[in-house]
Design an enzyme around this catalytic site. Sequence first.
Site, PDB file in Angstrom:
ATOM      1  N   LYS A  89      23.878 -31.207  10.529  1.00 53.99           N
ATOM      2  CA  LYS A  89      22.949 -30.560   9.552  1.00 53.99           C
ATOM      3  C   LYS A  89      23.574 -30.228   8.273  1.00 53.99           C
ATOM      4  O   LYS A  89      22.773 -30.020   7.326  1.00 53.99           O
ATOM      5  CB  LYS A  89      22.351 -29.267  10.296  1.00 53.99           C
ATOM      6  N   ASP A  90      25.040 -30.184   8.085  1.00 55.57           N
ATOM      7  CA  ASP A  90      25.556 -29.954   6.919  1.00 55.57           C
ATOM      8  C   ASP A  90      25.847 -31.161   6.137  1.00 55.57           C
ATOM      9  O   ASP A  90      26.171 -31.146   4.986  1.00 55.57           O
ATOM     10  CB  ASP A  90      27.066 -29.423   7.178  1.00 55.57           C
ATOM     11  N   ARG A 138      15.133 -22.525   5.424  1.00 56.91           N
ATOM     12  CA  ARG A 138      14.311 -22.849   6.435  1.00 56.91           C
ATOM     13  C   ARG A 138      13.848 -21.553   7.370  1.00 56.91           C
ATOM     14  O   ARG A 138      12.767 -21.043   7.422  1.00 56.91           O
ATOM     15  CB  ARG A 138      14.879 -23.983   7.055  1.00 56.91           C
ATOM     16  N   ARG A 139      14.945 -20.788   7.875  1.00 56.24           N
ATOM     17  CA  ARG A 139      14.963 -19.817   8.739  1.00 56.24           C
ATOM     18  C   ARG A 139      14.030 -18.553   8.062  1.00 56.24           C
ATOM     19  O   ARG A 139      13.278 -17.873   8.454  1.00 56.24           O
ATOM     20  CB  ARG A 139      16.338 -19.250   9.310  1.00 56.24           C
ATOM     21  N   ARG A 156      25.956 -15.094   4.391  1.00 54.42           N
ATOM     22  CA  ARG A 156      26.635 -15.850   4.583  1.00 54.42           C
ATOM     23  C   ARG A 156      27.990 -15.964   5.350  1.00 54.42           C
ATOM     24  O   ARG A 156      28.099 -14.718   5.982  1.00 54.42           O
ATOM     25  CB  ARG A 156      27.075 -16.406   3.211  1.00 54.42           C
ATOM     26  N   ARG A 162      28.904 -13.182  10.151  1.00 54.12           N
ATOM     27  CA  ARG A 162      27.513 -12.678  10.321  1.00 54.12           C
ATOM     28  C   ARG A 162      27.434 -11.818  11.458  1.00 54.12           C
ATOM     29  O   ARG A 162      26.785 -10.929  11.147  1.00 54.12           O
ATOM     30  CB  ARG A 162      26.908 -13.917  10.388  1.00 54.12           C
ATOM     31  N   CYS A 250      19.232 -27.848   0.165  1.00 56.03           N
ATOM     32  CA  CYS A 250      19.210 -26.818   0.465  1.00 56.03           C
ATOM     33  C   CYS A 250      17.947 -25.934  -0.323  1.00 56.03           C
ATOM     34  O   CYS A 250      18.086 -24.677  -0.597  1.00 56.03           O
ATOM     35  CB  CYS A 250      20.370 -25.980   0.345  1.00 56.03           C
TER      36      CYS A 250
END
Length: 320
Positions: A89-90, A138-139, A156, A162, A250
């Site tokens: 996903k990165d 997205r989240r 981040r 986190r 992004c």
Amino acid sequence: MTAVSSSKLTLKIGTRGSPLALAQANAVAADLERLSNGAVTGEIVSFTTGGDKLTTERLINAGGKGLFTREIDAAVDDGRCDIGVHSLKDVPGALPHGQALLAFPEREDPRDGFINRDGLKGPKDLPKGATVGTASLRRESQTLAMRPDLNIVTFRGNVQTRLKKLDDGLAEATYLAMAGLNRLGMAHVATPVPITEMVPAAGQGIVAIAARPDDLDQDVLDLIHQLNHPTTRLAAMAERAFLVELDGSCRTAMGGHAWQEDGVWKFAGEVLKPDGSHRWAFQGVAQADASESEMAALGRGAGQQIRASAGGNLPAFDDG
């Protein structure tokens, strides 16, 4: 590069230096050693990427997608590393010239994990006006689509960073990918969010092995290809095609996920307005025996349908 069959070989494996990234790279190294019957070992070479240096800023303010891979990509290009191990996903839609994604080991749980220290099970259970920490657009959009009253702050950092921010009271809840938590043996800290509520990021839960195939001996390529999990590779083809079709970055809140169910492949894709007030969604299907090109067509078609539904222009977050 020395051939696997002629002598012992050490492959230099580039990765981020976070605990999760190191766990993923070490798993790849262990699989290569096992599959080669000890003829190949992996030497982990870790990097602090541009994305790792961000602690409060959004990715869109610092260069967007690719911040977690560029240093590793450069090391593969100049020969400091033989392969790079990334969270798919990165990985941006466009790879560096000469590089390819050679293998996709079996996918982990693709869902997002909701974390709240009071034992609540999802964003719908949070009190009115509660604060949720996430750096994912997205989240953020998906959360606001469910609960427009919630307050979003930027979180981040790696998993441990986190979780500490949550412990410090900077938010009442946050999200982490279940795949990463599973790989770290920490799945117990989160409650999986159903994919029907939060479509994952394209590639979430998939590890990708990148390299310059022209720089590797055929027997090394053959060994790396053995890491492929066929179902995971097909899902990756669809989700990557979806990402590329929508020029995924992004800056746009989007999710895309392919899975097998009831004897067919299914694909769910969506793009949301930044505030979650509207979403453009599409679901498609393909036969269970679909080829890589047919899976790519499935993802690409979903992207085309969503773009058409949005009138040709996808909503984007401001840089500020």
